[in-house]
Scaffold this motif. Structure first.
Motif, short mmCIF file in Angstrom:
data_model
loop_
_atom_site.label_atom_id
_atom_site.label_comp_id
_atom_site.label_asym_id
_atom_site.label_seq_id
_atom_site.Cartn_x
_atom_site.Cartn_y
_atom_site.Cartn_z
N TYR A 40 0.84 -1.18 0.00
CA TYR A 40 0.00 0.00 0.00
C TYR A 40 0.88 1.24 0.00
CZ TYR A 40 -3.55 -3.38 1.23
OH TYR A 40 -4.39 -4.46 1.21
N LYS A 41 0.50 2.22 -0.81
CA LYS A 41 1.26 3.47 -0.91
C LYS A 41 0.38 4.62 -0.43
CE LYS A 41 4.09 1.79 -4.66
NZ LYS A 41 4.48 1.93 -6.06
N GLU A 42 0.96 5.46 0.39
CA GLU A 42 0.26 6.65 0.89
C GLU A 42 1.25 7.78 1.00
OE1 GLU A 42 -2.93 7.28 1.52
OE2 GLU A 42 -3.65 5.24 1.19
N ALA A 48 -1.71 3.99 5.25
CA ALA A 48 -1.51 2.77 4.45
C ALA A 48 -2.03 1.54 5.20
CB ALA A 48 -0.03 2.60 4.11
#
Length: 137
Positions: A42-44, A118
């Motif tokens: 997950y990218k945030e 994320a």
């Protein structure tokens, strides 16, 4: 007759409300059935001191496997410790409840905030990722 039509309008109104409510889609997290997280990467991003800090967080069902800083505009000489230590501490402690790095508090908080987002996107609850730990560094 007016009384009867008023009652019919009221019943029709109730019927329409129930019909609309019944058509809503229930939102559930399956993470709790098999583990804390939905496995994946997950990218945030959150705003750092000098611009956005983007992170990549990899999880399996129950473990934070990896946290990487993939982009930032922070002053490296000042924030090197935060950019290295915060991701490592989160993985080591399996929690976002880690100390910030002195001299790079704003950057530390930005990294923690992005990782938090994320992990929430991965299906975790806030309780799952804020376990209390002894912070020693």
């Amino acid at each position: 007759m007016k009384k009867r039509s008023g009652v019919l309008k009221y019943l029709l109104y109730i019927f329409v409300l129930l019909l609309i409510a019944g058509c809503g889609q229930a939102i559930e997290s399956n993470a709790g059935e098999t583990g804390i997280f939905h496995p994946g990467t997950y990218k945030e991003k959150t705003e750092g001191y000098k611009g956005p800090i983007k992170v990549s967080v990899t999880v399996d069902e129950n473990t934070i496997k990896e946290v990487n800083i993939i982009e930032h505009r922070e002053t490296e000489a000042i924030t090197d410790d935060a950019l290295e230590q915060i991701p490592h501490a989160i993985v080591e402690r399996q929690s976002i409840s880690v100390d910030t790095v002195a001299g790079a508090t704003y950057t530390s908080r930005a990294i923690i905030g992005a990782v938090k987002e994320a992990l929430l996107a991965a299906g975790a609850s806030l309780d799952d990722i804020t376990k209390s730990v002894d912070n020693e560094y």
